[in-house]
Design a protein around this motif. Sequence first.
Motif, PDB file in Angstrom:
ATOM      1  N   TYR A  62     -11.272  -2.008   3.233  1.00  0.00           N
ATOM      2  CA  TYR A  62     -10.756  -1.496   3.557  1.00  0.00           C
ATOM      3  C   TYR A  62     -10.469   0.254   3.908  1.00  0.00           C
ATOM      4  O   TYR A  62     -10.574   1.171   2.964  1.00  0.00           O
ATOM      5  CB  TYR A  62      -9.176  -1.432   2.773  1.00  0.00           C
ATOM      6  N   ILE A  63     -10.529   0.733   5.206  1.00  0.00           N
ATOM      7  CA  ILE A  63     -10.721   1.708   5.317  1.00  0.00           C
ATOM      8  C   ILE A  63      -9.489   2.476   6.270  1.00  0.00           C
ATOM      9  O   ILE A  63      -8.986   2.466   6.615  1.00  0.00           O
ATOM     10  CB  ILE A  63     -12.090   2.081   6.181  1.00  0.00           C
ATOM     11  N   LEU A  64      -9.862   4.026   5.642  1.00  0.00           N
ATOM     12  CA  LEU A  64      -8.786   5.041   6.625  1.00  0.00           C
ATOM     13  C   LEU A  64     -10.152   6.148   7.270  1.00  0.00           C
ATOM     14  O   LEU A  64     -10.609   6.908   6.381  1.00  0.00           O
ATOM     15  CB  LEU A  64      -7.619   5.625   6.011  1.00  0.00           C
ATOM     16  N   PRO A  65      -9.726   6.388   8.651  1.00  0.00           N
ATOM     17  CA  PRO A  65     -10.065   7.480   9.107  1.00  0.00           C
ATOM     18  C   PRO A  65      -9.920   9.203   8.795  1.00  0.00           C
ATOM     19  O   PRO A  65      -8.725   8.942   8.589  1.00  0.00           O
ATOM     20  CB  PRO A  65     -10.072   7.252  10.655  1.00  0.00           C
ATOM     21  N   ASP A  73     -10.363   3.197  17.058  1.00  0.00           N
ATOM     22  CA  ASP A  73     -11.820   3.535  17.379  1.00  0.00           C
ATOM     23  C   ASP A  73     -12.863   3.212  16.179  1.00  0.00           C
ATOM     24  O   ASP A  73     -13.770   2.663  16.423  1.00  0.00           O
ATOM     25  CB  ASP A  73     -11.940   5.016  17.589  1.00  0.00           C
ATOM     26  N   ALA A  74     -12.717   3.437  14.608  1.00  0.00           N
ATOM     27  CA  ALA A  74     -13.225   3.474  13.134  1.00  0.00           C
ATOM     28  C   ALA A  74     -13.545   1.735  12.759  1.00  0.00           C
ATOM     29  O   ALA A  74     -14.861   1.573  12.698  1.00  0.00           O
ATOM     30  CB  ALA A  74     -12.869   3.966  12.563  1.00  0.00           C
ATOM     31  N   LEU A  75     -12.828   0.906  13.329  1.00  0.00           N
ATOM     32  CA  LEU A  75     -12.825  -0.589  13.262  1.00  0.00           C
ATOM     33  C   LEU A  75     -13.611  -1.243  14.125  1.00  0.00           C
ATOM     34  O   LEU A  75     -14.375  -1.603  13.843  1.00  0.00           O
ATOM     35  CB  LEU A  75     -11.342  -1.187  13.416  1.00  0.00           C
ATOM     36  N   ALA A  76     -14.377  -0.763  15.300  1.00  0.00           N
ATOM     37  CA  ALA A  76     -14.184  -0.914  16.490  1.00  0.00           C
ATOM     38  C   ALA A  76     -16.073  -0.269  16.350  1.00  0.00           C
ATOM     39  O   ALA A  76     -16.840  -1.393  16.208  1.00  0.00           O
ATOM     40  CB  ALA A  76     -14.450  -0.530  17.530  1.00  0.00           C
ATOM     41  N   ALA A  77     -16.336   0.582  16.006  1.00  0.00           N
ATOM     42  CA  ALA A  77     -17.158   1.161  15.519  1.00  0.00           C
ATOM     43  C   ALA A  77     -18.024   0.648  14.333  1.00  0.00           C
ATOM     44  O   ALA A  77     -19.013  -0.264  13.976  1.00  0.00           O
ATOM     45  CB  ALA A  77     -17.283   2.592  14.989  1.00  0.00           C
ATOM     46  N   LEU A  78     -17.379   0.518  13.676  1.00  0.00           N
ATOM     47  CA  LEU A  78     -17.555  -0.321  12.391  1.00  0.00           C
ATOM     48  C   LEU A  78     -17.894  -1.788  12.392  1.00  0.00           C
ATOM     49  O   LEU A  78     -19.007  -2.074  11.744  1.00  0.00           O
ATOM     50  CB  LEU A  78     -16.611  -0.410  10.910  1.00  0.00           C
ATOM     51  N   PHE A 103     -14.257  -5.177   8.179  1.00  0.00           N
ATOM     52  CA  PHE A 103     -12.453  -4.124   7.740  1.00  0.00           C
ATOM     53  C   PHE A 103     -11.525  -4.304   8.227  1.00  0.00           C
ATOM     54  O   PHE A 103     -11.407  -5.141   9.496  1.00  0.00           O
ATOM     55  CB  PHE A 103     -14.045  -3.089   9.146  1.00  0.00           C
ATOM     56  N   ALA A 104     -11.108  -3.759   7.782  1.00  0.00           N
ATOM     57  CA  ALA A 104      -9.146  -3.508   7.917  1.00  0.00           C
ATOM     58  C   ALA A 104      -9.162  -2.289   7.714  1.00  0.00           C
ATOM     59  O   ALA A 104      -9.767  -1.640   7.139  1.00  0.00           O
ATOM     60  CB  ALA A 104      -8.574  -4.166   7.226  1.00  0.00           C
ATOM     61  N   ILE A 105      -7.840  -1.707   8.137  1.00  0.00           N
ATOM     62  CA  ILE A 105      -7.309  -0.331   7.617  1.00  0.00           C
ATOM     63  C   ILE A 105      -6.708  -0.375   6.658  1.00  0.00           C
ATOM     64  O   ILE A 105      -5.915  -1.651   5.687  1.00  0.00           O
ATOM     65  CB  ILE A 105      -6.363  -0.320   8.962  1.00  0.00           C
ATOM     66  N   ASP A 106      -6.644   0.779   5.768  1.00  0.00           N
ATOM     67  CA  ASP A 106      -6.457   0.921   4.362  1.00  0.00           C
ATOM     68  C   ASP A 106      -4.752   1.288   4.718  1.00  0.00           C
ATOM     69  O   ASP A 106      -4.828   2.581   5.481  1.00  0.00           O
ATOM     70  CB  ASP A 106      -7.207   1.469   3.443  1.00  0.00           C
ATOM     71  N   ASP A 107      -3.562   0.826   4.428  1.00  0.00           N
ATOM     72  CA  ASP A 107      -2.204   0.877   4.141  1.00  0.00           C
ATOM     73  C   ASP A 107      -1.960   1.392   3.200  1.00  0.00           C
ATOM     74  O   ASP A 107      -0.386   2.083   3.462  1.00  0.00           O
ATOM     75  CB  ASP A 107      -1.615  -0.095   5.259  1.00  0.00           C
ATOM     76  N   THR A 108      -2.451   1.548   2.025  1.00  0.00           N
ATOM     77  CA  THR A 108      -1.977   1.987   0.899  1.00  0.00           C
ATOM     78  C   THR A 108      -1.302   3.343   0.854  1.00  0.00           C
ATOM     79  O   THR A 108       0.339   3.420   0.608  1.00  0.00           O
ATOM     80  CB  THR A 108      -2.617   1.709  -0.414  1.00  0.00           C
ATOM     81  N   PHE A 109      -1.396   4.189   2.042  1.00  0.00           N
ATOM     82  CA  PHE A 109      -1.009   5.552   1.799  1.00  0.00           C
ATOM     83  C   PHE A 109       0.135   5.644   2.825  1.00  0.00           C
ATOM     84  O   PHE A 109       0.915   6.310   2.830  1.00  0.00           O
ATOM     85  CB  PHE A 109      -2.110   6.532   2.644  1.00  0.00           C
ATOM     86  N   ASP A 110       0.595   4.256   4.068  1.00  0.00           N
ATOM     87  CA  ASP A 110       1.475   4.611   4.649  1.00  0.00           C
ATOM     88  C   ASP A 110       2.563   4.266   3.647  1.00  0.00           C
ATOM     89  O   ASP A 110       3.752   4.455   2.767  1.00  0.00           O
ATOM     90  CB  ASP A 110       0.825   3.690   6.267  1.00  0.00           C
ATOM     91  N   ARG A 111       2.465   3.076   3.063  1.00  0.00           N
ATOM     92  CA  ARG A 111       3.355   2.714   1.809  1.00  0.00           C
ATOM     93  C   ARG A 111       3.345   3.368   0.990  1.00  0.00           C
ATOM     94  O   ARG A 111       4.680   3.414   0.536  1.00  0.00           O
ATOM     95  CB  ARG A 111       2.485   1.226   1.422  1.00  0.00           C
ATOM     96  N   MET A 112       2.433   4.592   0.780  1.00  0.00           N
ATOM     97  CA  MET A 112       2.792   5.957  -0.478  1.00  0.00           C
ATOM     98  C   MET A 112       4.008   6.167  -0.106  1.00  0.00           C
ATOM     99  O   MET A 112       4.627   6.914  -0.753  1.00  0.00           O
ATOM    100  CB  MET A 112       1.562   6.359  -1.053  1.00  0.00           C
ATOM    101  N   ASP A 113       4.252   6.708   1.325  1.00  0.00           N
ATOM    102  CA  ASP A 113       4.901   7.461   2.333  1.00  0.00           C
ATOM    103  C   ASP A 113       6.131   6.844   2.044  1.00  0.00           C
ATOM    104  O   ASP A 113       7.465   7.688   2.325  1.00  0.00           O
ATOM    105  CB  ASP A 113       3.696   8.020   3.402  1.00  0.00           C
ATOM    106  N   ASP A 114       5.774   5.669   2.600  1.00  0.00           N
ATOM    107  CA  ASP A 114       7.603   4.911   2.861  1.00  0.00           C
ATOM    108  C   ASP A 114       8.462   4.829   0.760  1.00  0.00           C
ATOM    109  O   ASP A 114       9.228   5.477   0.987  1.00  0.00           O
ATOM    110  CB  ASP A 114       7.654   3.097   2.926  1.00  0.00           C
ATOM    111  N   THR A 115       7.385   5.104   0.118  1.00  0.00           N
ATOM    112  CA  THR A 115       7.953   5.092  -1.190  1.00  0.00           C
ATOM    113  C   THR A 115       8.477   5.979  -1.511  1.00  0.00           C
ATOM    114  O   THR A 115       9.894   6.386  -2.180  1.00  0.00           O
ATOM    115  CB  THR A 115       6.842   4.434  -2.395  1.00  0.00           C
ATOM    116  N   ARG A 116       7.957   7.726  -1.287  1.00  0.00           N
ATOM    117  CA  ARG A 116       8.390   8.471  -1.373  1.00  0.00           C
ATOM    118  C   ARG A 116       9.472   9.434  -0.437  1.00  0.00           C
ATOM    119  O   ARG A 116      10.841  10.034  -0.798  1.00  0.00           O
ATOM    120  CB  ARG A 116       7.383  10.388  -1.016  1.00  0.00           C
ATOM    121  N   ARG A 117       9.585   8.701   0.221  1.00  0.00           N
ATOM    122  CA  ARG A 117      10.961   8.925   1.287  1.00  0.00           C
ATOM    123  C   ARG A 117      12.015   7.905   0.945  1.00  0.00           C
ATOM    124  O   ARG A 117      13.137   8.699   0.821  1.00  0.00           O
ATOM    125  CB  ARG A 117       9.983   8.221   2.429  1.00  0.00           C
TER     126      ARG A 117
END
Length: 136
Positions: A62-65, A73-78, A103-117
């Motif tokens: 689980y990656i995040l540029p 682009d990052a997923l495609a390159a990986l 490879f997949a996008i790490d969406d934990t940061f998005d979920r943390m932002d949603d929780t903060r909101r």
Amino acid sequence: MAKHHHEGAGPSQRQLRVGELIRRTLSDVLMRGDIHDPDLNRMSITVGEVRTSSDLKVATAYILPLGGHGADDALAALRRNRGELRRAVTKDMTLKFAPELRFAIDDTFDRMDDTRRLFDRPDVKRDLDPAEDDED
């Protein structure tokens, strides 16, 4: 020694250990620019987590540029460099076989932002404020 498989059980200690080892090794490989792809080497990619299948044959990173931009682009390159990454990651590891890298996008940061909101909403703050309960 009998193995017990429980439906919905979390990953085994071995899966967690191998996943973390792959995560660190993959991060190092990407940081050093060991892969012969200038597009990939221009990107700064964080590997947040690697989850392995129970048989350790598949490892999903689980990656995040950096900055969260250019994820596609990052997923495609990986994915384009999957074979070389697999060899680079597993050459230092003592596994019976090199796991297939996905490879997949790490969406934990998005979920943390949603929780903060959610916690910033006035109605939620009111429900969570212990002082409100003492006003009877």
